[in-house]
Design a protein around this motif. Sequence first.
Motif, PDB file in Angstrom:
ATOM      1  N   VAL A 124      -5.662   1.469  -6.271  1.00  0.00           N
ATOM      2  CA  VAL A 124      -5.034   1.952  -5.475  1.00  0.00           C
ATOM      3  C   VAL A 124      -6.281   1.195  -4.304  1.00  0.00           C
ATOM      4  O   VAL A 124      -6.272   0.988  -3.659  1.00  0.00           O
ATOM      5  CB  VAL A 124      -5.640   3.623  -5.156  1.00  0.00           C
ATOM      6  CG1 VAL A 124      -5.305   4.204  -3.573  1.00  0.00           C
ATOM      7  CG2 VAL A 124      -4.240   4.162  -6.421  1.00  0.00           C
ATOM      8  N   SER A 149      -0.384   8.275 -10.919  1.00  0.00           N
ATOM      9  CA  SER A 149      -1.395   9.377 -10.994  1.00  0.00           C
ATOM     10  C   SER A 149      -0.786  10.426 -11.175  1.00  0.00           C
ATOM     11  O   SER A 149      -1.363  11.169 -12.440  1.00  0.00           O
ATOM     12  CB  SER A 149      -2.680   8.881  -9.931  1.00  0.00           C
ATOM     13  OG  SER A 149      -3.757  10.214 -10.454  1.00  0.00           O
ATOM     14  N   GLU A 163       0.819  -1.180  -0.190  1.00  0.00           N
ATOM     15  CA  GLU A 163       0.085   0.065   0.432  1.00  0.00           C
ATOM     16  C   GLU A 163       0.844   1.250  -0.145  1.00  0.00           C
ATOM     17  O   GLU A 163       0.679   1.588  -0.641  1.00  0.00           O
ATOM     18  CB  GLU A 163      -1.444   0.240   1.141  1.00  0.00           C
ATOM     19  CG  GLU A 163      -1.975   1.674   1.441  1.00  0.00           C
ATOM     20  CD  GLU A 163      -2.574   1.471   2.790  1.00  0.00           C
ATOM     21  OE1 GLU A 163      -2.140   0.774   3.164  1.00  0.00           O
ATOM     22  OE2 GLU A 163      -3.980   2.165   2.665  1.00  0.00           O
ATOM     23  N   ASP A 219       0.183   3.900  -3.033  1.00  0.00           N
ATOM     24  CA  ASP A 219      -0.045   5.034  -2.631  1.00  0.00           C
ATOM     25  C   ASP A 219      -0.484   6.460  -3.308  1.00  0.00           C
ATOM     26  O   ASP A 219       0.737   6.505  -3.718  1.00  0.00           O
ATOM     27  CB  ASP A 219       0.704   5.403  -0.884  1.00  0.00           C
ATOM     28  CG  ASP A 219      -0.493   6.525  -0.804  1.00  0.00           C
ATOM     29  OD1 ASP A 219      -1.806   6.378  -0.850  1.00  0.00           O
ATOM     30  OD2 ASP A 219      -0.198   7.135   0.661  1.00  0.00           O
ATOM     31  N   ASN A 220      -1.347   6.442  -4.160  1.00  0.00           N
ATOM     32  CA  ASN A 220      -1.506   7.801  -4.757  1.00  0.00           C
ATOM     33  C   ASN A 220      -2.858   8.311  -4.308  1.00  0.00           C
ATOM     34  O   ASN A 220      -2.959   9.512  -5.178  1.00  0.00           O
ATOM     35  CB  ASN A 220      -1.765   7.001  -6.187  1.00  0.00           C
ATOM     36  CG  ASN A 220      -1.260   6.735  -7.630  1.00  0.00           C
ATOM     37  OD1 ASN A 220      -0.176   7.544  -7.751  1.00  0.00           O
ATOM     38  ND2 ASN A 220      -0.609   5.367  -7.070  1.00  0.00           N
ATOM     39  N   THR A 221      -2.839   8.631  -2.932  1.00  0.00           N
ATOM     40  CA  THR A 221      -3.658   9.456  -2.292  1.00  0.00           C
ATOM     41  C   THR A 221      -3.350  10.687  -2.243  1.00  0.00           C
ATOM     42  O   THR A 221      -3.868  11.779  -2.116  1.00  0.00           O
ATOM     43  CB  THR A 221      -4.838   8.823  -0.941  1.00  0.00           C
ATOM     44  OG1 THR A 221      -3.104   8.307   0.184  1.00  0.00           O
ATOM     45  CG2 THR A 221      -5.228   7.363  -1.214  1.00  0.00           C
ATOM     46  N   SER A 222      -2.274  11.090  -1.793  1.00  0.00           N
ATOM     47  CA  SER A 222      -1.811  12.480  -1.360  1.00  0.00           C
ATOM     48  C   SER A 222      -0.857  12.978  -2.543  1.00  0.00           C
ATOM     49  O   SER A 222       0.023  13.885  -1.922  1.00  0.00           O
ATOM     50  CB  SER A 222      -1.157  12.091   0.078  1.00  0.00           C
ATOM     51  OG  SER A 222      -0.054  11.279   0.257  1.00  0.00           O
ATOM     52  N   GLY A 223      -0.772  12.622  -3.803  1.00  0.00           N
ATOM     53  CA  GLY A 223      -0.488  13.199  -4.523  1.00  0.00           C
ATOM     54  C   GLY A 223       1.267  12.209  -4.160  1.00  0.00           C
ATOM     55  O   GLY A 223       1.942  11.694  -3.758  1.00  0.00           O
ATOM     56  N   GLY A 224       1.952  13.049  -5.532  1.00  0.00           N
ATOM     57  CA  GLY A 224       3.828  12.183  -5.827  1.00  0.00           C
ATOM     58  C   GLY A 224       3.326  11.330  -6.329  1.00  0.00           C
ATOM     59  O   GLY A 224       4.530  10.351  -6.416  1.00  0.00           O
ATOM     60  N   ILE A 272      -6.111  -2.068  -3.140  1.00  0.00           N
ATOM     61  CA  ILE A 272      -4.814  -2.655  -1.768  1.00  0.00           C
ATOM     62  C   ILE A 272      -5.253  -2.030  -0.824  1.00  0.00           C
ATOM     63  O   ILE A 272      -5.460  -2.188  -0.018  1.00  0.00           O
ATOM     64  CB  ILE A 272      -3.229  -1.665  -2.491  1.00  0.00           C
ATOM     65  CG1 ILE A 272      -2.236  -1.983  -1.116  1.00  0.00           C
ATOM     66  CG2 ILE A 272      -3.940  -0.371  -2.428  1.00  0.00           C
ATOM     67  CD1 ILE A 272      -2.456  -3.122  -1.431  1.00  0.00           C
ATOM     68  N   GLY A 273      -6.449  -0.806  -0.807  1.00  0.00           N
ATOM     69  CA  GLY A 273      -6.858  -0.112   0.107  1.00  0.00           C
ATOM     70  C   GLY A 273      -8.109  -0.858   0.811  1.00  0.00           C
ATOM     71  O   GLY A 273      -8.008  -1.052   2.863  1.00  0.00           O
TER      72      GLY A 273
END
Lengths: 398, 461
Positions: free
Chosen positions: B389, B110, B98, B102-107, B392-393
């Motif tokens: 994402v 995506s 995870e 991780d793509n939730t917080s940017g960087g 995996i979450g």
Amino acid sequence: MRVTQNMQFYSAINNLYGSQVQYNDLMEKLASMKRVNRASDDPIAATKIVDIRQSMAAIEQYGRNMDNCNAWISTTETKLSSAHDLLVTAQEIAVGQATATATAETRRIASHTIQSIIDEMSGLANAKLGDRYLFSGSRNDVAPFSKTVMASTIEPAQAVAENTFQGTVLSSGVFAGTLNRTCVLKITNGGALAAATYQYSTDGGKTWNGSDLSLAAGSVNFGEGVELTFNDLGGTKAFGINDVFYVNAIAGGYYSGNSEDVSVTIDRGTSIAYNISGAEAFTASGGGVDIFKTLNDLKEALVVNDSPGVSGQMENLTKARTQITLNQSLCGTKANHIDMVKNNSAEFNIKLTSLLSDAQDADLAELATRLAMKETALQASYAMAAKISNTTILNFLK
Amino acid sequence: MSLSSLLFASRDALTTQQMAINVTGANIANVDTPGYTRQRAEIKSTGMIDVAANSVQLGIAVSRIERLYDRYIEAQTVDQRQNSGYSDEMLRGLQNIEVLLDNTSGGGLSDKLNKFWAAWENLSNNPAGQVERSDLLASAQNMTTTINSYQSGLHTINTDMNRNITDVISRINDKAVEISQLNAKIIDAAGDTGNNNALRDKRLEALKELAGLVNLNWIEDASGALSIYLSNGDPLVQGATTRALRIELDASIHSNIYSASSATEPINGAVTKGTLGAYIALQNDMIPQYLDYINHCAIALAQGVNELHRNGFDLNQNTGMDFFTIADMNNAAGSIAVSSAIASNTNRIACSSTISGDGDNATKIASIQYELLMNSQTSTLNGYLATVVGQIGRQVANARTDSDRQTAVMNQLNNQRESVSGVSIDEEMINLIKYQMAYTAAGKLCVTVNEMLDTLMELLQ
């Protein structure tokens, strides 16, 4: 139920761990101000967040595209408006010089003024924004307008520098078309002339004929009189795949640009052609008059003191003004279209921002309250843990 | 009834109470020994004399030292340890994946993709712009590096799994040896109740630890020996013999596990629980699954962009070039890169759809972001990433719920076990007082009998 010391210690430790985990979780959310710090915090929201961020990134980019368009359009508009002013001046001169009071001398002087109008008009029609000509369509290698009339020509054939083919290629024929075009030939199978195949395009490479043709004949006819002839020096010079050859055919007149749109995406699935076609604005190809021809004709008539010739151009000048005004209003339409899309995207962006916030942002008031509660629970757990050792019989056996 | 028999009785009482105090002492000493089962001295009276047709009990002895435990709870614990070992490790492993994806917080990928598309749009606004071209190259390289790092990250997790599996297998083998040795001692010490208890405690503890590592079935035979079988029936411990497991790495750097009875066919499928089960599932299912996702993304991206890029013309009017290269289709995510021709000369970026240098091809390439390239033409690249994402979450969230539930079950079982078999200091202290009083009383009895004997002796003088 028997309760043993180990049970007390285990449950004290488990309770402490439990409270600490939740406390930490709340602290993290408070510190990051986000409800979703990793995908597993809320998988569905995480999916949404990734989607929304893409939409927002796209909108931001479309915004940049529209800013570029606006710059282009407003520059175009300014140039067209100056062109209109020049035409008004030319018309005033024509009106003045068409009357009986005008003499050969005044007409000769006026012809110089018209020449400077032509020069200035050429400057406007060849204007650039950045590195690109405003009115050349998609062709950008030469200035689109000449001040003097050009004959219909087929330019020399061009072989792209990195081609494998080292033989010669020549253009020939007489261009019969009315619109400028660039004919392109692309090798699809390499080898000597006899073995090579090609595809061709008559619109600069945008669309292709779709099937591989044999190059064995050594010459290719693109239609409308344009022809390329290859010489592989007796089979010693081979073609490589993706070798590109092209030739520009100019219909004659004053314009050497093309009539392609220059477009950019301003919203998902919506693109806008932001250029004003030079051919439509300044030449007769859109059904109007050729402005450079009109001005040159007027100048000639003034030079030769041809009064009916001068008045004969008045109607053309009026048409030319209308033609420019029409294109100016086209700029306005494009600008309006962009403004509309811009407003919509701004609204959509606000909506997306609030959706993103809903999906990922923490409710601070709620978090702070929960943190305070959790803190109390944690303190209680600590107090309880500290008390365990006081509650055995040992304290009473003195 | 003789006075001397009273003396014997007091002697028996003294030794018995002392024994009971010994047992209490052992309990107190082991109050926090893991796996220790509290013991109790079973005391019974011995001997009997008849006086005028009345029987009087005389004497006392410790009949046996009893181990207080609930067979059902212990069996439950062994069962649940298999589940909790699995869910804890599964959670840890998935959390590693995870963090990586991780793509939730940017960087994340995506964001890099968004920047990549934006760079194409910028280029379409100014097709000949050198700044736009190098910006596009940088964002493309940034993106391929991110895809590469996903692959290498997953690869590292896979290698870690191999190390973990090696560790676990050696721990399983160690525990199996320990249990078989304890089996041998327990068979030898069949009659010796005290010693037996300690050995059984140790063996049960070893069994529980083993259950946390791998799923197993166990059976205790009449001689007291504990046999342990894997879920497919392959023996791990039979009486005093151990059948060790062994591992080999296969061509795709995955660990294959072989048992003594299945020396050529891997038994990975039989390992579904315990720490080892989690590692096997992560290595054989989870990691390849996410690698596949990333590979699909890399391939779809490269193919989509290349197809359009080949049809475009670069600044020097060349055509037919690929934008991305994938050196190894089986490891697309690890080997995707911007073609070296473009990386060394950004004029090679084919952003024009005609030879005259327009930006239409760049616009077309940028709109690949909306094309349904993935999932049998049902989702876009970004939509696909979002699904990955989300997946995996969800898996981590499920694993966390599992792990929490399993922890609760283990706590409950632990409490139940403690309730039956744990040492309570309070209880032991009270027992101690009781035995001490009894011991003092027995001593007093001895003194009294002694005085009585003295009295008799004085009579004789």
